[in-house]
Enzyme design. Structure first.
Site, mmCIF file in Angstrom:
data_model
loop_
_atom_site.group_PDB
_atom_site.id
_atom_site.type_symbol
_atom_site.label_atom_id
_atom_site.label_comp_id
_atom_site.label_asym_id
_atom_site.label_seq_id
_atom_site.Cartn_x
_atom_site.Cartn_y
_atom_site.Cartn_z
ATOM 1 N N ASP A 22 -6.853 -3.119 -7.300
ATOM 2 C CA ASP A 22 -7.371 -3.755 -6.092
ATOM 3 C C ASP A 22 -7.618 -5.225 -6.384
ATOM 4 O OD1 ASP A 22 -8.416 -2.738 -3.300
ATOM 5 O OD2 ASP A 22 -9.669 -4.406 -3.934
ATOM 6 N N ARG A 64 0.831 -1.221 0.000
ATOM 7 C CA ARG A 64 0.000 0.000 0.000
ATOM 8 C C ARG A 64 0.860 1.263 0.000
ATOM 9 N NH1 ARG A 64 -5.640 -0.549 1.751
ATOM 10 N NH2 ARG A 64 -6.243 -2.529 0.847
ATOM 11 N N ARG A 68 -3.923 6.525 0.744
ATOM 12 C CA ARG A 68 -4.490 7.730 1.379
ATOM 13 C C ARG A 68 -3.536 8.489 2.288
ATOM 14 N NH1 ARG A 68 -9.515 4.528 3.479
ATOM 15 N NH2 ARG A 68 -7.864 2.983 3.278
ATOM 16 N N ARG A 118 -7.205 11.057 -6.414
ATOM 17 C CA ARG A 118 -8.450 10.318 -6.232
ATOM 18 C C ARG A 118 -9.642 11.264 -6.337
ATOM 19 N NH1 ARG A 118 -10.796 7.257 -1.003
ATOM 20 N NH2 ARG A 118 -10.942 9.421 -0.399
ATOM 21 N N TYR A 171 -14.713 -12.377 0.455
ATOM 22 C CA TYR A 171 -15.458 -11.162 0.089
ATOM 23 C C TYR A 171 -16.668 -11.497 -0.792
ATOM 24 C CZ TYR A 171 -11.670 -8.299 1.952
ATOM 25 O OH TYR A 171 -10.758 -7.708 2.785
HETATM 26 O O1 CP3 Z 1 -0.021 -1.704 -2.445
HETATM 27 C C1 CP3 Z 1 -0.343 -0.816 -3.259
HETATM 28 O O2 CP3 Z 1 0.073 0.358 -3.185
HETATM 29 C C2 CP3 Z 1 -1.193 -1.222 -4.463
HETATM 30 C C3 CP3 Z 1 -2.595 -1.041 -4.306
HETATM 31 C C4 CP3 Z 1 -3.486 -2.014 -3.545
HETATM 32 C C5 CP3 Z 1 -4.745 -1.588 -3.081
HETATM 33 N N1 CP3 Z 1 -5.405 -2.682 -2.590
HETATM 34 C C6 CP3 Z 1 -5.274 -0.226 -3.174
HETATM 35 C C7 CP3 Z 1 -6.369 0.180 -2.286
HETATM 36 C C8 CP3 Z 1 -3.359 -3.365 -3.245
HETATM 37 C C9 CP3 Z 1 -2.177 -4.289 -3.458
HETATM 38 C C10 CP3 Z 1 -4.586 -3.780 -2.653
HETATM 39 C C11 CP3 Z 1 -4.873 -5.165 -2.244
HETATM 40 C C12 CP3 Z 1 -6.057 -5.433 -1.439
HETATM 41 N N2 CP3 Z 1 -7.315 -4.895 -1.544
HETATM 42 C C13 CP3 Z 1 -6.118 -6.428 -0.429
HETATM 43 C C14 CP3 Z 1 -4.991 -7.351 -0.062
HETATM 44 C C15 CP3 Z 1 -3.943 -6.679 0.745
HETATM 45 C C16 CP3 Z 1 -4.382 -6.285 2.105
HETATM 46 O O3 CP3 Z 1 -4.333 -5.069 2.389
HETATM 47 O O4 CP3 Z 1 -4.723 -7.168 2.897
HETATM 48 C C17 CP3 Z 1 -7.421 -6.435 0.095
HETATM 49 C C18 CP3 Z 1 -7.956 -7.317 1.205
HETATM 50 C C19 CP3 Z 1 -8.173 -5.463 -0.628
HETATM 51 C C20 CP3 Z 1 -9.629 -5.153 -0.469
HETATM 52 C C21 CP3 Z 1 -9.863 -3.759 -0.082
HETATM 53 N N3 CP3 Z 1 -9.542 -2.674 -0.851
HETATM 54 C C22 CP3 Z 1 -10.455 -3.302 1.123
HETATM 55 C C23 CP3 Z 1 -10.928 -4.192 2.250
HETATM 56 C C24 CP3 Z 1 -10.488 -1.911 1.043
HETATM 57 C C25 CP3 Z 1 -11.134 -0.960 2.050
HETATM 58 C C26 CP3 Z 1 -10.288 -0.801 3.242
HETATM 59 C C27 CP3 Z 1 -9.220 0.261 3.026
HETATM 60 O O5 CP3 Z 1 -8.055 -0.002 3.322
HETATM 61 O O6 CP3 Z 1 -9.618 1.321 2.561
HETATM 62 C C28 CP3 Z 1 -9.884 -1.521 -0.183
HETATM 63 C C29 CP3 Z 1 -9.690 -0.152 -0.679
HETATM 64 C C30 CP3 Z 1 -8.342 0.235 -1.190
HETATM 65 N N4 CP3 Z 1 -7.516 -0.522 -1.974
HETATM 66 C C31 CP3 Z 1 -7.713 1.500 -0.988
HETATM 67 C C32 CP3 Z 1 -6.488 1.467 -1.684
HETATM 68 C C33 CP3 Z 1 -5.489 2.577 -1.813
HETATM 69 C C34 CP3 Z 1 -8.320 2.677 -0.258
HETATM 70 C C35 CP3 Z 1 -9.352 3.265 -1.142
HETATM 71 C C36 CP3 Z 1 -9.465 4.749 -0.998
HETATM 72 O O7 CP3 Z 1 -8.709 5.487 -1.660
HETATM 73 O O8 CP3 Z 1 -10.359 5.167 -0.253
#
Ligand code: CP3
Length: 359
Positions: free
Chosen positions: A77, A27, A31, A40, A154
């Site tokens: 994602d 990540r 944010r 965004r 999910y």
């Molecule tokens: O690592 C990186 O920089 C690449 C981007 C990336 C995102 N999601 C962007 C994201 C990666 C590799 C993921 C993987 C992901 N997504 C996982 C596996 C890794 C982990 O963290 O366990 C999972 C379970 C998800 C599912 C997911 N996506 C959830 C549960 C959420 C909401 C919770 C949260 O952290 O906001 C997301 C949203 C998400 N994916 C965001 C980002 C940057 C936040 C969205 C926003 O900008 O509001």
């Protein structure tokens, strides 16, 4: 294609000699960066950010402008795959991800499409091609997907879950149905990851965020088994270059030997095991990636440095370590604290490597 100027990550993943420990962060785009929040808001939503290659490429590169990172990870994602399978994904600020059509019955499973990555997930492939070209061979580009088990949690729950009661009930009461679903997801993810490698991803990582909620026996049967099938189905060499594969199961400390026995190149480790313990479990079979607790980034600069050094010490000397967090950066993180982490790895990690050993 251009040769890589910085191949430290690829070398460490393949356990070749390096003169310092490579570092990137799960990540790393997100944010906690004001420039991410600005892009965004220009995109309108998280999903349209993912689906607009120019903007997804822009946020992929943002952390590399700020910090001395050894890799870019494609901005996307894991839930885009179930979305393309027909579940209709949306994200809300309060609830996180939600599927309008979760998987509940056998006919829901039978209805699931197997997406053609170049058609149904074309926006990801276009982002990869654009980002590879923008990177100009500076650092490798990591592609990724969710593990079948984590995606299934999910897809069945329909959203993030606290106790996973629905998915666990299906697993215990109707294991054949669970296997049918996992087989279908495995097929979709294998196609998707192969397409990412063809489009230009130089490393592939599988995120199994929820493998750790299973008993070790069920982990092997319902999660690791399918990740192993994905690895078997992946084209490992593209344009004469080996594509290293990283498996990350959060909470997998009890099963490290089993993970190392798959044909993966590296294992992602969270902070609940020490790297020296992890290394003792996997020998010189695979590389290790991790495992600083992301919560340390709220602490003082002095304590961040201390814990970074602890992680380097825990792995010890020699190649085969990729510095990372044990899970993703939290949104409240101060970017200046991320800089301290990255710079400390750069300043100090050469002492863990034999300076004469670089080819
Ligand atoms: O690592 C990186 O920089 C690449 C981007 C990336 C995102 N999601 C962007 C994201 C990666 C590799 C993921 C993987 C992901 N997504 C996982 C596996 C890794 C982990 O963290 O366990 C999972 C379970 C998800 C599912 C997911 N996506 C959830 C549960 C959420 C909401 C919770 C949260 O952290 O906001 C997301 C949203 C998400 N994916 C965001 C980002 C940057 C936040 C969205 C926003 O900008 O509001």
């Amino acid at each position: 294609m251009t040769e890589l100027k910085n191949d430290c990550l690829l070398r460490a993943l393949l356990r070749k000699p390096v003169n310092r420990t490579p570092v990137w962060l799960m990540r790393q785009a997100g944010r906690y960066l004001p420039e991410y929040r600005a892009t965004r808001s220009r995109a309108g939503s998280f999903l349209s950010l993912c689906q607009t290659p120019e903007l997804a490429c822009e946020v992929t590169l943002q952390p590399l402008v700020r910090f001395f990172l050894d890799a870019a990870i494609i901005f996307s994602d894991i839930l885009t795959v179930p979305d393309a399978m027909g579940l209709e994904l949306s994200f809300s600020e309060r609830e996180g991800p939600t599927f309008a059509k979760p998987v509940r019955s056998s006919s829901d499973i039978a209805r699931l499409g197997i997406p053609d990555p170049e058609v149904d997930l074309r926006y990801v492939m276009d982002t990869i091609r654009l980002t590879r070209s923008e990177l100009g061979g500076s650092v490798p580009l990591i592609g990724f997907a969710g593990s079948p088990w984590t995606l299934a949690t999910y897809m069945i729950e329909g959203r993030s879950s606290k106790d996973f009661s629905r998915v666990k009930c299906l697993l215990y009461d109707q294991p054949e149905k669970m296997h049918k679903l996992l087989e279908r997801i495995t097929q979709a993810v294998t196609l998707y990851m192969n397409a990412q490698a063809t489009a230009g991803s130089q490393v592939l990582m599988v995120f199994d965020t929820w493998g750790g909620i299973l008993t070790p026996r069920n982990y092997r049967e319902f999660s690791l088994n399918y990740m192993t099938q994905i690895i078997t189905g992946l084209t490992r060499v593209v344009n004469d270059k080996k594509i290293p594969i990283i498996l990350f199961t959060k909470g997998s400390g009890a099963c490290l030997g089993d993970i190392a026995a798959t044909d993966c190149d590296a294992i992602g480790i969270d902070w609940t095991v020490d790297l020296n313990y992890a290394r003792s479990q996997v020998g010189s079979h695979v590389a290790l990636q991790g495992n600083l607790d992301p919560a340390i980034l709220a602490a003082s600069p002095e304590n961040i440095r201390k814990h970074v050094i602890q992680v380097l010490d825990d792995f010890g000397t020699g190649s085969g370590h990729v510095f990372n967090l044990g899970h993703g950066i939290r949104p409240w993180t101060d970017p200046e604290h991320v800089r301290i982490l990255v710079d400390t790895v750069h300043e100090l990690s050469s002492t863990y490597h034999n300076q004469d050993s670089t080819e």
